[in-house]
Enzyme design. Structure first.
Site: not given
Lengths: 279, 242
Positions: B19-21
């Site tokens: 996921r977009t961290l």
């Protein structure tokens, strides 16, 4: 010996191309007490006859509010009608959650019809035994739909379902051309007269009918009993047979001619009578 | 976080970071306002890879359906994915062919739900979105953040614009702004952003949506003047600055 071989489950065709179980479910609609709907450009009115099951019981509710802009009147199995009303309410509320706007009526009706259709194509299910008149208002105006247990749906200017609805239909067919420009009050009046047509001699009283309205600037609501009685008195439409009495009222069992016309659209062959009940 | 053995061997220690961290390629501010006939929106075309100004021709304003215009700052790929799903949504809406259509208000609420839903999955769309539109003579302008925070206003700005452009808009905005005055006001905002926001580039577009539909301008540049004395020695009045 002469048992119908093709009506023991919903998914079996008769050689004549009919689905008897589906047709039987449509008969259930005719057993229920009458429900009527009519619309103008801006308003839709629903009305129904309330019949108590016994002297000792009250009658069952036949008109349901689905959302501020949609309501239904049902004829047939009330229990099925309530299940479908609940489904419609939840669809409306979900749409409203996602888009913060009312669900278009036609789309709800399609979803409802799809739901009913599935029951005509699964061996372990049964069709719904209820017909729904769906009244609603959206971007594209006021709408009245009839939703059938067979999964068919139709849009109408005015329609009646349930027992002795033929009398109401006859009245509506004579008058519907004026409905588009009718005022709200005139629609209510016509609805009450149409209800009276189905009563066959019984007196029209607010205690045996329900009327509901939805329209521009007017959220769907059921008129309270006092208001309905006042309207009945004001319009002077108590009497049993005046005016349209010239037409012989078709008895309940012999709704065949017009129902057959509807039946033709619904895929049943027009040359045959209603589904054989002599089983 | 503890990883089980299988995950480590199969996918390496970063296996659960699907996921977009944090965002990779980002766009900066979007500024928009209501004017007499509809909505005007401005955004530059730069996209930064971290703090590197990596791309110079990225369109960050797109039409969604007939009645809406969507502008985005933040992660460009997330914006592209949103556009893809919105196009599908509009397609399915059109397929009903029943005279009903999703307007800007509906889309704004939809985006709010999407953004908040993704943040609840701890997998946010890393964007600030501006949604403008006109439907049935009704102007609409709203904003949604990556957390699902949302509001409507007569003028909005994302990111740095929220600090640098909003005060200018509050001063200069009025109800029946003409198209010319609207564009002038937006350019005033974009010029300040260009001077003071290091991620801004001098290549921008202005988009307009009215009852007639959406038009997005060709890219163009603003006239700049770097000779202001404040630019000569920017830290002069700033105690402790280098």
């Amino acid at each position: 010996m002469f048992r119908n071989q093709y009506d023991t489950d919903v998914t079996t065709w008769s050689p004549a191309g009919r689905l008897f179980q589906v047709e039987y479910s449509m008969e259930a609609v005719k057993q229920g007490s009458a429900a009527i709907g009519l619309r103008s450009k801006t308003h839709v009115v629903l009305a129904c006859v309330n019949k108590a099951n016994s002297e000792l019981s009250s009658h069952q509710k036949k008109i349901f509010k689905v959302d501020d802009h949609i309501g239904v009147a049902i004829a047939g199995l009330t229990a099925d009608g309530r299940v479908l009303s609940r489904y419609m309410r939840s669809e409306c509320i979900n749409y409203n959650f996602t888009y913060e706007s009312p669900l278009p009526v036609g789309r709800l009706v399609v979803q409802l019809a799809d739901k009913a259709q599935v029951c005509t194509q699964r061996s372990w299910k049964r069709p719904y035994g209820v017909g729904l008149l769906v009244a609603g208002l959206d971007e594209s105006g006021a709408h009245l739909y009839y939703n059938c247990p067979s999964g068919n749906y139709f849009e109408y200017q005015a329609f009646a379902i349930g027992s002795r609805s033929q009398a109401a239909k006859t009245y509506l067919e004579r008058r519907f051309e004026n409905f588009m420009d009718s005022s709200r009050d005139d629609l209510v009046k016509d609805a009450l007269i149409a209800v009276r047509e189905t009563l066959q001699g019984e007196t029209l009283k607010s205690s045996i009918c329900t009327v509901a309205v939805v329209g521009v600037g007017e959220a769907f609501h059921i008129l309270d009993q006092d208001t309905v009685q006042q309207l009945i008195d004001a319009f002077d439409i108590v009497g049993e047979a005046e005016g349209p009495a010239a037409e012989p009222d078709a008895p309940a069992g012999e709704d065949a001619p017009a129902d057959q016309a509807a039946g033709a659209d619904q895929g049943a062959p027009a040359d045959q009578g209603v589904a054989p009940m002599d089983i | 976080m503890e990883l089980n053995h299988e995950q480590q061997t199969q996918f390496g220690p970063q296996a659960d970071s699907q996921r977009t961290l944090y965002p990779y390629v980002t766009g900066t501010s979007v500024v928009a306002l209501k004017y007499k006939d509809g909505i005007l929106m401005a955004a530059d075309m730069g996209a930064s890879y971290g703090s590197t100004l990596r791309y110079k021709s990225v369109e960050r304003m797109k039409a969604v359906g007939k009645h809406s215009l969507l502008g985005a700052s933040g992660e460009i790929s997330d914006f592209q994915e949103l556009l893809r799903s919105l196009d599908e949504l509009i397609l399915y809406d059109n397929m009903w062919d029943d005279g009903n259509s999703l307007g800007p208000k509906e889309l704004h609420n939809y985006l709010t739900r999407v953004m908040y839903n993704r943040r609840n999955k701890f997998d946010p769309f890393w964007n600030s979105l501006v949604l403008g539109g006109v439907k049935n003579g009704e102007k609409y302008l709203g904003m949604v953040t990556m957390l699902g925070v949302n509001f409507e206003d007569n003028h909005v700005a994302t990111g740095f614009g929220n600090h640098l452009a909003r005060p200018i808009l509050r001063d200069g905005w009025h109800e029946d702004l003409s198209y010319e005055d609207g564009v002038k006001l937006l350019e005033k905002c974009m010029r300040v952003l260009l001077y003071r926001d290091r991620s801004a580039v001098n290549k921008l577009q202005i988009a307009k949506i009215t009852e007639e539909g959406v038009t997005v301008s060709q890219p163009y540049s603003l006239k700049t003047f770097w000779g202001f004395s404040a630019f000569q020695n920017p830290t002069v009045g700033a105690e402790g600055s280098w």
